[in-house]
Design a protein around this motif. Structure first.
Motif, PDB file in Angstrom:
ATOM      1  N   PRO A 182       4.313   1.748   0.959  1.00  0.00           N
ATOM      2  CA  PRO A 182       4.459   0.389   0.417  1.00  0.00           C
ATOM      3  C   PRO A 182       3.108  -0.170   0.009  1.00  0.00           C
ATOM      4  CG  PRO A 182       5.731   0.636   2.445  1.00  0.00           C
ATOM      5  CD  PRO A 182       4.885   1.866   2.319  1.00  0.00           C
ATOM      6  N   ILE A 183       3.061  -0.857  -1.108  1.00  0.00           N
ATOM      7  CA  ILE A 183       1.777  -1.353  -1.609  1.00  0.00           C
ATOM      8  C   ILE A 183       1.170  -2.365  -0.651  1.00  0.00           C
ATOM      9  CG2 ILE A 183       2.808  -3.206  -2.993  1.00  0.00           C
ATOM     10  CD1 ILE A 183       0.575  -2.554  -5.084  1.00  0.00           C
ATOM     11  N   GLU A 184       2.022  -3.104   0.080  1.00  0.00           N
ATOM     12  CA  GLU A 184       1.492  -4.066   1.042  1.00  0.00           C
ATOM     13  C   GLU A 184       0.672  -3.353   2.124  1.00  0.00           C
ATOM     14  OE1 GLU A 184       4.956  -5.529  -1.055  1.00  0.00           O
ATOM     15  OE2 GLU A 184       4.691  -3.772   0.258  1.00  0.00           O
ATOM     16  N   THR A 185       1.170  -2.199   2.572  1.00  0.00           N
ATOM     17  CA  THR A 185       0.449  -1.410   3.580  1.00  0.00           C
ATOM     18  C   THR A 185      -0.854  -0.875   3.010  1.00  0.00           C
ATOM     19  OG1 THR A 185       2.564  -0.768   4.588  1.00  0.00           O
ATOM     20  CG2 THR A 185       0.630   0.545   5.163  1.00  0.00           C
ATOM     21  N   CYS A 186      -0.806  -0.398   1.762  1.00  0.00           N
ATOM     22  CA  CYS A 186      -2.014   0.114   1.112  1.00  0.00           C
ATOM     23  C   CYS A 186      -3.083  -0.982   1.007  1.00  0.00           C
ATOM     24  CB  CYS A 186      -1.684   0.657  -0.270  1.00  0.00           C
ATOM     25  SG  CYS A 186      -0.649   2.139  -0.279  1.00  0.00           S
ATOM     26  N   LEU A 187      -2.668  -2.155   0.589  1.00  0.00           N
ATOM     27  CA  LEU A 187      -3.614  -3.261   0.427  1.00  0.00           C
ATOM     28  C   LEU A 187      -4.214  -3.666   1.766  1.00  0.00           C
ATOM     29  CD1 LEU A 187      -1.617  -5.409  -2.158  1.00  0.00           C
ATOM     30  CD2 LEU A 187      -3.731  -4.151  -2.596  1.00  0.00           C
ATOM     31  N   GLN A 188      -3.390  -3.679   2.809  1.00  0.00           N
ATOM     32  CA  GLN A 188      -3.873  -4.052   4.137  1.00  0.00           C
ATOM     33  C   GLN A 188      -4.893  -3.032   4.652  1.00  0.00           C
ATOM     34  OE1 GLN A 188      -0.827  -4.199   7.116  1.00  0.00           O
ATOM     35  NE2 GLN A 188      -2.134  -5.147   8.664  1.00  0.00           N
ATOM     36  N   ARG A 189      -4.569  -1.767   4.552  1.00  0.00           N
ATOM     37  CA  ARG A 189      -5.489  -0.720   4.993  1.00  0.00           C
ATOM     38  C   ARG A 189      -6.778  -0.741   4.172  1.00  0.00           C
ATOM     39  NH1 ARG A 189      -1.357   4.404   4.991  1.00  0.00           N
ATOM     40  NH2 ARG A 189      -0.299   4.069   6.993  1.00  0.00           N
ATOM     41  N   ASN A 190      -6.622  -0.904   2.862  1.00  0.00           N
ATOM     42  CA  ASN A 190      -7.768  -0.897   1.969  1.00  0.00           C
ATOM     43  C   ASN A 190      -8.740  -2.022   2.310  1.00  0.00           C
ATOM     44  OD1 ASN A 190      -9.163  -0.144  -0.684  1.00  0.00           O
ATOM     45  ND2 ASN A 190      -8.611  -2.278  -1.077  1.00  0.00           N
ATOM     46  N   GLY A 191      -8.189  -3.170   2.673  1.00  0.00           N
ATOM     47  CA  GLY A 191      -9.043  -4.310   3.013  1.00  0.00           C
ATOM     48  C   GLY A 191      -9.890  -4.090   4.242  1.00  0.00           C
ATOM     49  N   GLN A 192      -9.516  -3.130   5.073  1.00  0.00           N
ATOM     50  CA  GLN A 192     -10.252  -2.840   6.304  1.00  0.00           C
ATOM     51  C   GLN A 192     -11.315  -1.759   6.113  1.00  0.00           C
ATOM     52  OE1 GLN A 192      -7.037  -1.771   8.912  1.00  0.00           O
ATOM     53  NE2 GLN A 192      -6.293  -3.890   9.133  1.00  0.00           N
ATOM     54  N   ARG A 193     -11.419  -1.233   4.903  1.00  0.00           N
ATOM     55  CA  ARG A 193     -12.360  -0.151   4.647  1.00  0.00           C
ATOM     56  C   ARG A 193     -13.748  -0.693   4.309  1.00  0.00           C
ATOM     57  NH1 ARG A 193      -9.033   4.207   0.852  1.00  0.00           N
ATOM     58  NH2 ARG A 193      -7.830   5.155   2.554  1.00  0.00           N
ATOM     59  N   PRO A 194     -14.807   0.058   4.685  1.00  0.00           N
ATOM     60  CA  PRO A 194     -16.172  -0.373   4.353  1.00  0.00           C
ATOM     61  C   PRO A 194     -16.390  -0.477   2.847  1.00  0.00           C
ATOM     62  CG  PRO A 194     -16.199   1.368   6.018  1.00  0.00           C
ATOM     63  CD  PRO A 194     -14.791   1.275   5.515  1.00  0.00           C
ATOM     64  N   ARG A 195     -15.855   0.498   2.111  1.00  0.00           N
ATOM     65  CA  ARG A 195     -15.977   0.475   0.647  1.00  0.00           C
ATOM     66  C   ARG A 195     -14.563   0.354   0.070  1.00  0.00           C
ATOM     67  NH1 ARG A 195     -18.726   5.550  -1.622  1.00  0.00           N
ATOM     68  NH2 ARG A 195     -20.676   4.567  -0.967  1.00  0.00           N
ATOM     69  N   ALA A 196     -14.082  -0.868   0.003  1.00  0.00           N
ATOM     70  CA  ALA A 196     -12.703  -1.118  -0.423  1.00  0.00           C
ATOM     71  C   ALA A 196     -12.564  -0.991  -1.930  1.00  0.00           C
ATOM     72  CB  ALA A 196     -12.255  -2.499   0.020  1.00  0.00           C
ATOM     73  N   VAL A 197     -11.429  -0.463  -2.330  1.00  0.00           N
ATOM     74  CA  VAL A 197     -11.081  -0.423  -3.755  1.00  0.00           C
ATOM     75  C   VAL A 197     -10.598  -1.817  -4.152  1.00  0.00           C
ATOM     76  CG1 VAL A 197      -9.514   0.596  -5.463  1.00  0.00           C
ATOM     77  CG2 VAL A 197     -10.428   2.000  -3.596  1.00  0.00           C
ATOM     78  N   PRO A 198     -11.011  -2.331  -5.323  1.00  0.00           N
ATOM     79  CA  PRO A 198     -10.513  -3.645  -5.738  1.00  0.00           C
ATOM     80  C   PRO A 198      -8.982  -3.691  -5.716  1.00  0.00           C
ATOM     81  CG  PRO A 198     -12.274  -2.928  -7.199  1.00  0.00           C
ATOM     82  CD  PRO A 198     -11.959  -1.769  -6.300  1.00  0.00           C
ATOM     83  N   ALA A 199      -8.440  -4.785  -5.194  1.00  0.00           N
ATOM     84  CA  ALA A 199      -6.982  -4.900  -5.067  1.00  0.00           C
ATOM     85  C   ALA A 199      -6.288  -4.757  -6.420  1.00  0.00           C
ATOM     86  CB  ALA A 199      -6.627  -6.237  -4.416  1.00  0.00           C
ATOM     87  N   GLU A 200      -6.923  -5.290  -7.472  1.00  0.00           N
ATOM     88  CA  GLU A 200      -6.305  -5.203  -8.798  1.00  0.00           C
ATOM     89  C   GLU A 200      -6.208  -3.738  -9.256  1.00  0.00           C
ATOM     90  OE1 GLU A 200     -10.610  -6.699  -9.428  1.00  0.00           O
ATOM     91  OE2 GLU A 200      -8.932  -7.016  -8.026  1.00  0.00           O
ATOM     92  N   THR A 201      -7.153  -2.895  -8.808  1.00  0.00           N
ATOM     93  CA  THR A 201      -7.100  -1.475  -9.157  1.00  0.00           C
ATOM     94  C   THR A 201      -5.875  -0.811  -8.534  1.00  0.00           C
ATOM     95  OG1 THR A 201      -9.510  -1.342  -9.321  1.00  0.00           O
ATOM     96  CG2 THR A 201      -8.312   0.732  -9.007  1.00  0.00           C
ATOM     97  N   ILE A 202      -5.575  -1.156  -7.288  1.00  0.00           N
ATOM     98  CA  ILE A 202      -4.403  -0.591  -6.619  1.00  0.00           C
ATOM     99  C   ILE A 202      -3.121  -1.058  -7.305  1.00  0.00           C
ATOM    100  CG2 ILE A 202      -3.112  -0.503  -4.448  1.00  0.00           C
ATOM    101  CD1 ILE A 202      -5.730  -0.695  -2.962  1.00  0.00           C
ATOM    102  N   HIS A 203      -3.065  -2.338  -7.667  1.00  0.00           N
ATOM    103  CA  HIS A 203      -1.891  -2.849  -8.389  1.00  0.00           C
ATOM    104  C   HIS A 203      -1.737  -2.130  -9.727  1.00  0.00           C
ATOM    105  CE1 HIS A 203      -0.442  -6.108  -5.846  1.00  0.00           C
ATOM    106  NE2 HIS A 203      -1.696  -6.495  -5.624  1.00  0.00           N
ATOM    107  N   LEU A 204      -2.861  -1.894 -10.418  1.00  0.00           N
ATOM    108  CA  LEU A 204      -2.809  -1.212 -11.711  1.00  0.00           C
ATOM    109  C   LEU A 204      -2.322   0.224 -11.538  1.00  0.00           C
ATOM    110  CD1 LEU A 204      -3.439  -1.236 -14.746  1.00  0.00           C
ATOM    111  CD2 LEU A 204      -5.776  -0.520 -14.174  1.00  0.00           C
ATOM    112  N   MET A 205      -2.837   0.920 -10.513  1.00  0.00           N
ATOM    113  CA  MET A 205      -2.403   2.287 -10.268  1.00  0.00           C
ATOM    114  C   MET A 205      -0.910   2.344  -9.952  1.00  0.00           C
ATOM    115  SD  MET A 205      -5.307   4.295  -8.087  1.00  0.00           S
ATOM    116  CE  MET A 205      -6.908   4.700  -8.780  1.00  0.00           C
TER     117      MET A 205
END
Length: 359
Positions: A182-205
């Motif tokens: 689920p994208i919500e889980t991806c966004l939550q995990r990504n936000g906890q990373r030292p080098r996070a991918v921009p949220a808009e990039t995940i939505h675009l992917m």
């Protein structure tokens, strides 16, 4: 499992088998965690050699710092293609059981990260000749069945097809694992990373991602979708079955590249222009045979051939342009049969000048 007993483990008889597994999904879908667990399981339970190549780990930090911002898609594409060259070097050495040589045109930091990745998994040892950048394969790499697991987003089908082509080049097993999270889980995990991918990039992917489609693409038939993060024991068995199936059914490397030729043939045959060209050539060839049968003098045969080929070229140009047509003064939807009928009409007008028989 019976297939597993013959799949070329550490103690099995027969030739060892080699495979490539593409692990794809959105950023922070759990791919790296899954890949590490899968590698451990395959080493412990199957006795295989496993190389997990996480693209994020091999892409050089120096490059990321140099650009001081997120690399452009074209830069990432070049880096992925360079990494495929590194994988090619490794596979060539494995298949031929020889030393691995570094490619001359390499990004040094990226190559060192790749070598470190292989060393950490006991696939290569220190350089045999430091000056010549040659590396020795370990006993593990050359004596056991080997699976390389490539961990990246691979959100476009074309990215995965490049890996498939590598599998075909060396007649390796090939399979794909798609982690559906689920994208919500991806966004939550990504936000906890030292080098996070921009949220808009995940939505675009998420909008652009092309999941494996075995029904559409025959080369993707060895594919499995896994729900993440809930990877059950049942899913684990499915993954093992998929890998075993891939190893037992390597991609065939047809030396004359039959598959590509067949694809090109289908594309060409679907082209109205190509079909028309082939049919007009046959008409001209038949007409010239008839002219020779009518004892048309050689000089006139030459003139006739020139006129007919000029007519063919003008018809094809009409088809290309779709407007301002000299002969095909009708709509774009004109079929091949109409084109041929009009060509016959114009051809007969030319033929009458050279011999009397009506065609």
């Amino acid at each position: 499992m019976k297939a597993g007993e013959e799949a070329g483990g550490a103690d099995s008889e027969g030739p060892r088998k080699l495979g490539l597994c593409v692990l794809c999904g959105l950023p922070a879908a759990g791919k790296s965690t899954f890949a590490r667990a899968l590698g451990h399981q395959l080493r412990q339970q199957r006795g295989w050699a496993v190389g997990v190549v996480a693209y994020d780990d091999v892409m050089p930090d120096a490059f990321l710092e140099q650009v001081s911002a997120a690399p452009s898609p074209s830069q990432w594409k070049l880096l992925r293609q360079e990494l495929l060259k590194y994988l090619d070097c490794f596979l060539m050495a494995v298949v031929n059981e020889c030393q691995m040589s570094a490619p001359p045109d390499r990004t040094e930091a990226m190559w060192e990260d790749f070598i470190t990745c292989l060393k950490d998994q006991d696939l290569v040892s220190s350089a045999a000749l430091e000056a010549q950048s040659c590396y020795l394969l370990t006993k593990t790499a050359v004596s056991r069945s080997l699976f390389l697991v490539l961990d990246d987003n691979f959100y476009y089908q074309s990215m995965r097809y490049e890996v498939y082509q590598l599998a075909r080049k060396y007649s390796l097993g090939f399979c794909q694992l798609f982690l559906d999270c689920p994208i919500e889980t991806c966004l939550q995990r990504n936000g906890q990373r030292p080098r996070a991918v921009p949220a808009e990039t995940i939505h675009l992917m998420r909008r652009k991602i092309e999941k494996p489609n075995p029904e559409k693409n025959a080369w993707e038939h060895n594919s499995l979708t896994i729900q993440s993060p809930a990877c059950s024991s049942e899913a684990s068995l499915e993954v093992t079955d998929l890998l075993l199936t891939a190893l037992e059914n390597p991609v065939k490397n047809v030396e004359d590249n039959w598959e590509q030729k067949e694809t090109d043939r289908i594309i060409c045959s679907a082209s109205t222009l190509h079909q028309a060209d082939q049919m007009l050539r046959r008409i001209i060839s038949q007409t010239m045979k008839e002219a020779k049968g009518e004892q048309v003098p050689p000089y006139n045969l030459k003139l006739l051939a020139e006129e007919l080929n000029k007519l063919r070229a003008e018809f094809l140009e009409d088809l290309r342009q779709g407007s301002n047509k000299k002969y095909l003064c009708f709509q774009q939807t004109t079929g091949i049969s109409d084109v041929i009928s009009f060509f016959h009409y114009e051809k007969d007008n030319i033929v009458q000048k050279y011999f009397s028989t009506q065609h």
